[in-house]
Motif scaffolding. Structure first.
Motif, mmCIF file in Angstrom:
data_model
loop_
_atom_site.group_PDB
_atom_site.id
_atom_site.type_symbol
_atom_site.label_atom_id
_atom_site.label_comp_id
_atom_site.label_asym_id
_atom_site.label_seq_id
_atom_site.Cartn_x
_atom_site.Cartn_y
_atom_site.Cartn_z
ATOM 1 N N SER A 112 0.751 -1.188 -0.045
ATOM 2 C CA SER A 112 0.032 -0.017 -0.090
ATOM 3 C C SER A 112 0.928 1.392 -0.040
ATOM 4 C CB SER A 112 -0.963 -0.133 1.169
ATOM 5 O OG SER A 112 -1.935 1.038 1.230
ATOM 6 N N HIS A 113 0.184 2.375 0.276
ATOM 7 C CA HIS A 113 0.956 3.468 0.036
ATOM 8 C C HIS A 113 0.460 4.476 1.267
ATOM 9 C CE1 HIS A 113 -2.326 3.943 -2.941
ATOM 10 N NE2 HIS A 113 -2.126 5.313 -2.493
ATOM 11 N N PRO A 114 1.073 5.463 1.562
ATOM 12 C CA PRO A 114 0.655 6.402 2.709
ATOM 13 C C PRO A 114 -0.395 7.472 2.196
ATOM 14 C CG PRO A 114 2.866 7.213 2.109
ATOM 15 C CD PRO A 114 2.481 6.033 1.259
ATOM 16 N N VAL A 115 -1.274 8.054 2.833
ATOM 17 C CA VAL A 115 -2.369 9.019 2.465
ATOM 18 C C VAL A 115 -2.523 10.012 3.198
ATOM 19 C CG1 VAL A 115 -3.808 7.194 1.031
ATOM 20 C CG2 VAL A 115 -4.079 7.747 3.461
ATOM 21 N N SER A 116 -1.927 10.044 4.529
ATOM 22 C CA SER A 116 -1.792 11.140 5.691
ATOM 23 C C SER A 116 -0.918 10.901 6.617
ATOM 24 C CB SER A 116 -3.243 11.425 6.152
ATOM 25 O OG SER A 116 -3.777 10.391 7.174
ATOM 26 N N VAL A 117 -0.095 12.007 7.047
ATOM 27 C CA VAL A 117 0.692 11.719 8.131
ATOM 28 C C VAL A 117 0.767 12.987 9.119
ATOM 29 C CG1 VAL A 117 3.456 11.795 8.110
ATOM 30 C CG2 VAL A 117 2.372 10.832 6.191
ATOM 31 N N GLU B 173 2.464 21.342 13.093
ATOM 32 C CA GLU B 173 1.711 20.508 14.155
ATOM 33 C C GLU B 173 0.417 20.108 13.477
ATOM 34 O OE1 GLU B 173 1.894 23.180 17.418
ATOM 35 O OE2 GLU B 173 3.956 22.746 17.749
ATOM 36 N N GLY B 174 0.129 19.571 12.413
ATOM 37 C CA GLY B 174 -1.103 19.276 11.949
ATOM 38 C C GLY B 174 -0.935 17.935 11.130
ATOM 39 N N VAL B 175 -2.239 17.353 10.642
ATOM 40 C CA VAL B 175 -2.237 16.307 9.872
ATOM 41 C C VAL B 175 -1.700 16.757 8.308
ATOM 42 C CG1 VAL B 175 -3.668 14.501 8.815
ATOM 43 C CG2 VAL B 175 -3.810 15.058 11.137
ATOM 44 N N VAL B 176 -1.061 16.120 7.620
ATOM 45 C CA VAL B 176 -0.616 16.326 6.329
ATOM 46 C C VAL B 176 -1.245 15.407 5.307
ATOM 47 C CG1 VAL B 176 1.200 16.659 4.716
ATOM 48 C CG2 VAL B 176 1.521 17.496 7.033
ATOM 49 N N GLN B 177 -2.035 15.848 4.316
ATOM 50 C CA GLN B 177 -2.534 14.820 3.233
ATOM 51 C C GLN B 177 -1.239 14.682 2.148
ATOM 52 O OE1 GLN B 177 -5.267 13.388 3.704
ATOM 53 N NE2 GLN B 177 -5.671 14.389 5.728
ATOM 54 N N VAL B 178 -1.054 13.451 2.038
ATOM 55 C CA VAL B 178 0.167 13.361 1.050
ATOM 56 C C VAL B 178 -0.116 13.774 -0.448
ATOM 57 C CG1 VAL B 178 1.399 11.393 -0.064
ATOM 58 C CG2 VAL B 178 1.007 11.319 2.346
ATOM 59 N N ASP C 243 -1.776 16.363 -1.155
ATOM 60 C CA ASP C 243 -1.513 17.868 -1.222
ATOM 61 C C ASP C 243 -0.225 18.288 -1.382
ATOM 62 O OD1 ASP C 243 -4.173 18.111 -0.957
ATOM 63 O OD2 ASP C 243 -4.247 18.440 1.218
ATOM 64 N N VAL C 244 0.828 17.503 -0.839
ATOM 65 C CA VAL C 244 2.180 17.433 -1.004
ATOM 66 C C VAL C 244 2.690 17.295 -2.723
ATOM 67 C CG1 VAL C 244 4.465 17.104 -0.040
ATOM 68 C CG2 VAL C 244 2.834 17.485 1.518
ATOM 69 N N LEU C 245 2.434 16.041 -2.757
ATOM 70 C CA LEU C 245 2.636 15.585 -4.289
ATOM 71 C C LEU C 245 1.554 14.552 -4.545
ATOM 72 C CD1 LEU C 245 4.508 15.643 -6.632
ATOM 73 C CD2 LEU C 245 5.972 14.042 -5.638
ATOM 74 N N ASP C 246 0.733 14.780 -5.618
ATOM 75 C CA ASP C 246 -0.149 13.729 -5.970
ATOM 76 C C ASP C 246 0.353 12.711 -6.998
ATOM 77 O OD1 ASP C 246 -2.556 12.466 -6.401
ATOM 78 O OD2 ASP C 246 -3.895 14.121 -7.133
#
Length: 364
Positions: free
Chosen positions: A137-142, A351-356, A358-361
């Motif tokens: 699988s792959h990450p979706v949020s971090v 200091e928040g949740v990052v959607q992957v 949104d950084v690089l689709d």
């Protein structure tokens, strides 16, 4: 001699002189040597996107050398094992770098996060890739937390350390510091490779881990959500009293626990094959409503628990046949690995949740 060892022998003892190039001659090196395999990745989203665009534009291939996947005790852990432990819903992955290996990330050039992306990119990318590999699988949020809690002058002063130095050579303070790296004690590898080349690149490998100018984190925790629905909790400590990792997989049929003790290693200060050498690997399977099973797993010969020779054979061994484990990583696999660390670094800042995406689709 098998193909893997034959290639290792060729790489370490070539029959013809190998041309050398300085950093500023990288483009000339590529033009002169015309390599069959290119094995880079990078440390930030801008460069990662540039690599992906270049692959799409040229149609050429990029190989990313995730050697941890090739270590026998890591390869077989989860791959194809869903029928055994069921669907994996959560993973806890704790990696411990000891006071020898971990300190290396605070002595050298990558003590400054700007140079290598910090441990969450420079080191943990291999760990995040393993989770991607195991989960398919792959990450979706971090989301991440962490800080410089042990190394650096400020933290040392809080522990009542009052004597400091910049570099080890000629320092009386360094002689009393168990973290100090004394290059002169390693005649062939460290003194000649680094000390005698300092005038070329100002690369100092023996700086104090309790000095100023350290921006890396040494204690980190990361929560990752995956496309499969699973999530992982990951931690990295860079000053542990032992070297290795613990990985726990909670499945719908079993709970699998893996404890791996690895040999400590200081960059270029010993035999290359000692890096990540497996000392002990214990697997515990805890089924629902049944008795647990525990056994030890042997690693392979060579660096990184036997992964290095297998990887080199895959790269340079010619027609080795189809890999049933699918370990050959491309630019997308590389991006999936570094994006977890890149997003974790962003989460540390915001200091928040990052959607992957949104950084690089990557548009899987």
């Amino acid at each position: 001699m098998d193909v893997a060892n034959a290639n290792l022998g060729f790489l370490s003892s070539p029959s013809a002189p190998i041309p050398t190039y300085k950093a500023q001659g990288f483009d000339k090196m590529i033009a002169d040597t015309k390599p069959d395999e290119v094995k880079p990745m990078t440390i930030n989203k801008v460069r990662c996107k540039a690599i992906i665009n270049t692959v799409n534009k040229t149609g050429k291939k990029v190989r990313v050398t995730f050697n941890y996947q090739y270590a026998p005790h890591k390869t077989r852990l989860i791959k194809g094992g869903e029928e055994v432990i069921g669907q994996v819903n959560s993973v806890h992955f704790e990696w411990a770098l000891n006071t020898s290996h971990g300190a290396d990330y605070f002595r050298r050039w990558h003590r400054d996060t700007r140079n290598a992306g910090g441990p969450l990119v420079h080191k943990s990318t291999h760990h995040f890739d393993l989770i991607n590999f195991w989960l398919l699988s792959h990450p979706v949020s971090v989301m991440a937390q962490g800080g410089l809690m042990f190394y650096g002058r400020e933290k040392a002063e809080k522990r009542c350390i009052t004597e400091f130095y910049c570099r080890a050579p000629g320092s009386e303070v360094a002689k009393k510091d168990p973290f100090a790296l004394h290059l002169e004690e390693h005649e062939q590898l460290l003194r000649k490779m680094y000390v005698e080349a300092e005038h070329e690149d100002s690369y100092y490998q023996d700086q104090s881990v309790f000095g100023d100018g350290i921006s890396n984190k040494d204690t980190m925790g990361v929560l990752v959500k995956y496309a499969s629905g699973a999530f992982s909790t990951y931690s990295l400590t860079a000053y542990a009293p032992w070297e290795g990792f613990r990985a726990i997989f909670n499945g719908t049929k079993w709970r699998l626990e893996l404890v791996v003790v690895e040999q400590s290693y200081v960059n270029s200060a010993g035999e290359q094959g000692a890096e990540g050498a497996l000392q002990k690997c214990t697997v515990t399977l805890r089924p629902l409503f049944k008795k647990l099973r525990e056994f030890e797993v042997e690693g392979g010969l060579g660096g990184h628990g036997g992964g290095d020779p297998v990887l080199l054979n895959d790269l340079f061994g010619g027609n080795v046949g189809e890999d049933q484990f699918g370990r050959a990583a491309d630019h997308v696999d590389g991006a999936k690995g570094i994006l977890t660390g890149i997003c974790a670094n962003k989460s540390l800042r915001t200091e928040g949740v990052v959607q992957v995406k949104d950084v690089l689709d990557l548009k899987y």
